[in-house]
Write a protein that holds these residues in place. Structure first.
Motif, PDB file in Angstrom:
ATOM      1  N   ARG A 135      13.670  -5.450  39.506  1.00 50.76           N
ATOM      2  CA  ARG A 135      12.391  -4.756  39.596  1.00 50.76           C
ATOM      3  C   ARG A 135      11.553  -5.019  38.356  1.00 50.76           C
ATOM      4  NH1 ARG A 135      12.141   0.473  37.395  1.00 50.76           N
ATOM      5  NH2 ARG A 135      14.023   1.024  36.272  1.00 50.76           N
ATOM      6  N   THR A 136      10.275  -4.725  38.492  1.00 53.21           N
ATOM      7  CA  THR A 136       9.315  -4.969  37.418  1.00 53.21           C
ATOM      8  C   THR A 136       8.634  -3.658  37.049  1.00 53.21           C
ATOM      9  OG1 THR A 136       8.904  -7.214  38.183  1.00 53.21           O
ATOM     10  CG2 THR A 136       7.211  -6.222  36.830  1.00 53.21           C
ATOM     11  N   CYS A 137       8.322  -3.522  35.787  1.00 58.21           N
ATOM     12  CA  CYS A 137       7.566  -2.366  35.313  1.00 58.21           C
ATOM     13  C   CYS A 137       6.364  -2.885  34.531  1.00 58.21           C
ATOM     14  CB  CYS A 137       8.431  -1.479  34.428  1.00 58.21           C
ATOM     15  SG  CYS A 137       7.565  -0.016  33.829  1.00 58.21           S
ATOM     16  N   PHE A 138       5.162  -2.590  35.039  1.00 58.72           N
ATOM     17  CA  PHE A 138       3.937  -2.947  34.334  1.00 58.72           C
ATOM     18  C   PHE A 138       3.595  -1.836  33.360  1.00 58.72           C
ATOM     19  CE2 PHE A 138       3.453  -5.064  38.499  1.00 58.72           C
ATOM     20  CZ  PHE A 138       3.322  -6.374  38.053  1.00 58.72           C
ATOM     21  N   LEU A 139       3.211  -2.224  32.146  1.00 57.59           N
ATOM     22  CA  LEU A 139       2.842  -1.255  31.116  1.00 57.59           C
ATOM     23  C   LEU A 139       1.404  -1.504  30.686  1.00 57.59           C
ATOM     24  CD1 LEU A 139       6.024  -1.616  28.875  1.00 57.59           C
ATOM     25  CD2 LEU A 139       5.604   0.113  30.632  1.00 57.59           C
ATOM     26  N   PHE A 140       0.546  -0.505  30.861  1.00 60.59           N
ATOM     27  CA  PHE A 140      -0.828  -0.588  30.367  1.00 60.59           C
ATOM     28  C   PHE A 140      -0.951   0.445  29.264  1.00 60.59           C
ATOM     29  CE2 PHE A 140      -5.250   0.292  29.892  1.00 60.59           C
ATOM     30  CZ  PHE A 140      -5.897  -0.898  30.177  1.00 60.59           C
ATOM     31  N   VAL A 141      -1.325   0.001  28.064  1.00 60.36           N
ATOM     32  CA  VAL A 141      -1.427   0.910  26.921  1.00 60.36           C
ATOM     33  C   VAL A 141      -2.888   1.183  26.608  1.00 60.36           C
ATOM     34  CG1 VAL A 141      -0.795   1.314  24.522  1.00 60.36           C
ATOM     35  CG2 VAL A 141       0.720  -0.038  25.983  1.00 60.36           C
ATOM     36  N   LYS A 142      -3.223   2.469  26.649  1.00 60.19           N
ATOM     37  CA  LYS A 142      -4.541   2.905  26.167  1.00 60.19           C
ATOM     38  C   LYS A 142      -4.386   2.999  24.657  1.00 60.19           C
ATOM     39  CE  LYS A 142      -5.138   6.829  27.834  1.00 60.19           C
ATOM     40  NZ  LYS A 142      -5.638   8.128  28.237  1.00 60.19           N
ATOM     41  N   ASP A 143      -4.873   2.013  23.972  1.00 62.72           N
ATOM     42  CA  ASP A 143      -4.675   1.926  22.527  1.00 62.72           C
ATOM     43  C   ASP A 143      -5.472   3.014  21.819  1.00 62.72           C
ATOM     44  OD1 ASP A 143      -4.459   1.179  19.811  1.00 62.72           O
ATOM     45  OD2 ASP A 143      -4.130  -0.902  20.402  1.00 62.72           O
ATOM     46  N   SER A 144      -4.769   3.869  21.103  1.00 65.94           N
ATOM     47  CA  SER A 144      -5.408   4.983  20.404  1.00 65.94           C
ATOM     48  C   SER A 144      -6.286   4.515  19.255  1.00 65.94           C
ATOM     49  CB  SER A 144      -4.345   5.952  19.882  1.00 65.94           C
ATOM     50  OG  SER A 144      -3.471   5.277  18.998  1.00 65.94           O
ATOM     51  N   GLN A 158       2.691  -7.821  47.452  1.00 65.00           N
ATOM     52  CA  GLN A 158       2.375  -9.077  48.142  1.00 65.00           C
ATOM     53  C   GLN A 158       3.474 -10.117  47.912  1.00 65.00           C
ATOM     54  OE1 GLN A 158      -1.120 -10.988  46.505  1.00 65.00           O
ATOM     55  NE2 GLN A 158      -1.771 -11.639  48.546  1.00 65.00           N
ATOM     56  N   MET A 159       4.054 -10.113  46.721  1.00 62.91           N
ATOM     57  CA  MET A 159       5.094 -11.086  46.382  1.00 62.91           C
ATOM     58  C   MET A 159       6.493 -10.594  46.737  1.00 62.91           C
ATOM     59  SD  MET A 159       3.597 -12.543  42.753  1.00 62.91           S
ATOM     60  CE  MET A 159       4.897 -13.767  42.554  1.00 62.91           C
ATOM     61  N   GLY A 160       6.595  -9.377  47.245  1.00 60.75           N
ATOM     62  CA  GLY A 160       7.888  -8.841  47.651  1.00 60.75           C
ATOM     63  C   GLY A 160       8.770  -8.387  46.508  1.00 60.75           C
ATOM     64  N   VAL A 161       8.154  -7.913  45.423  1.00 65.77           N
ATOM     65  CA  VAL A 161       8.911  -7.472  44.252  1.00 65.77           C
ATOM     66  C   VAL A 161       8.733  -5.961  44.092  1.00 65.77           C
ATOM     67  CG1 VAL A 161       9.147  -7.664  41.740  1.00 65.77           C
ATOM     68  CG2 VAL A 161       8.604  -9.695  43.100  1.00 65.77           C
ATOM     69  N   GLU A 162       9.838  -5.261  43.905  1.00 69.59           N
ATOM     70  CA  GLU A 162       9.784  -3.821  43.642  1.00 69.59           C
ATOM     71  C   GLU A 162       9.205  -3.617  42.240  1.00 69.59           C
ATOM     72  OE1 GLU A 162      12.778  -0.058  42.964  1.00 69.59           O
ATOM     73  OE2 GLU A 162      13.535  -1.811  44.042  1.00 69.59           O
ATOM     74  N   ALA A 163       8.197  -2.749  42.139  1.00 68.92           N
ATOM     75  CA  ALA A 163       7.540  -2.564  40.843  1.00 68.92           C
ATOM     76  C   ALA A 163       6.987  -1.158  40.715  1.00 68.92           C
ATOM     77  CB  ALA A 163       6.407  -3.576  40.675  1.00 68.92           C
TER      78      ALA A 163
END
Length: 156
Positions: A33-42, A86-91
């Motif tokens: 599985r994949t984990c996307f991380l978006f950081v709101k930079d303080s 769409q790519m069939g990856v659990e995320a």
């Protein structure tokens, strides 16, 4: 090594989409599985508060910037999650707050692989990785894979 999860720090722009796509290809191949991380930079909020002329700053500017960053982060994560489906990856996606490097490192677990983009700038002897990629390579307790972005893409 048996990876359990691929972490992909994402941000705004085509470069991020390319890194996400490459990370998802690896995840699909390894069946993890994949984990996307978006950081709101303080850091941005910090700079907004440093003006020496507070009267020149609209009263709700920091609130507006925070709301805009939330919206941008959520949309970016939604787009990357749609690509994963769409790519069939659990995320999944996580919206973090703080300084990017420290926030990402706090999410790292044993068995992770981090996939991050790097700019195609600098000389052959001293390529420029970008501060986030360089920091992850130096400090991450797990393997870090850098995705080389073409010069035209890195400058976009």
């Amino acid at each position: 090594m048996d990876y359990k999860r691929i972490l992909i720090p994402v941000y705004i722009g085509k470069n991020s989409q390319e890194v996400a796509r490459r990370g998802l290809e690896i995840a699909r191949h390894l069946r993890v599985r994949t984990c996307f991380l978006f950081v709101k930079d303080s850091t941005l909020q910090h700079y907004l508060s440093l003006t020496s002329y507070p009267s020149a700053r609209p009263a709700h500017l920091e609130e507006e910037v925070t709301r805009a960053m939330d919206t941008i982060g959520q949309r970016t994560l939604e787009n990357d999650l749609a690509l994963a489906r769409q790519m069939g990856v659990e995320a999944n996606g996580i919206l973090l707050e703080g300084k990017a490097l420290q926030a990402i490192l706090a999410e790292v677990r044993p068995g992770d692989l981090i996939v991050v983009g790097r700019r195609a700038r600098g000389s052959l002897d001293h390529p420029s990785l970008g501060s986030l990629a360089q920091g992850l390579l130096e400090q991450a307790p797990v393997p870090v894979l850098t995705v080389r972005l073409g010069r035209a893409m890195a400058e976009a």
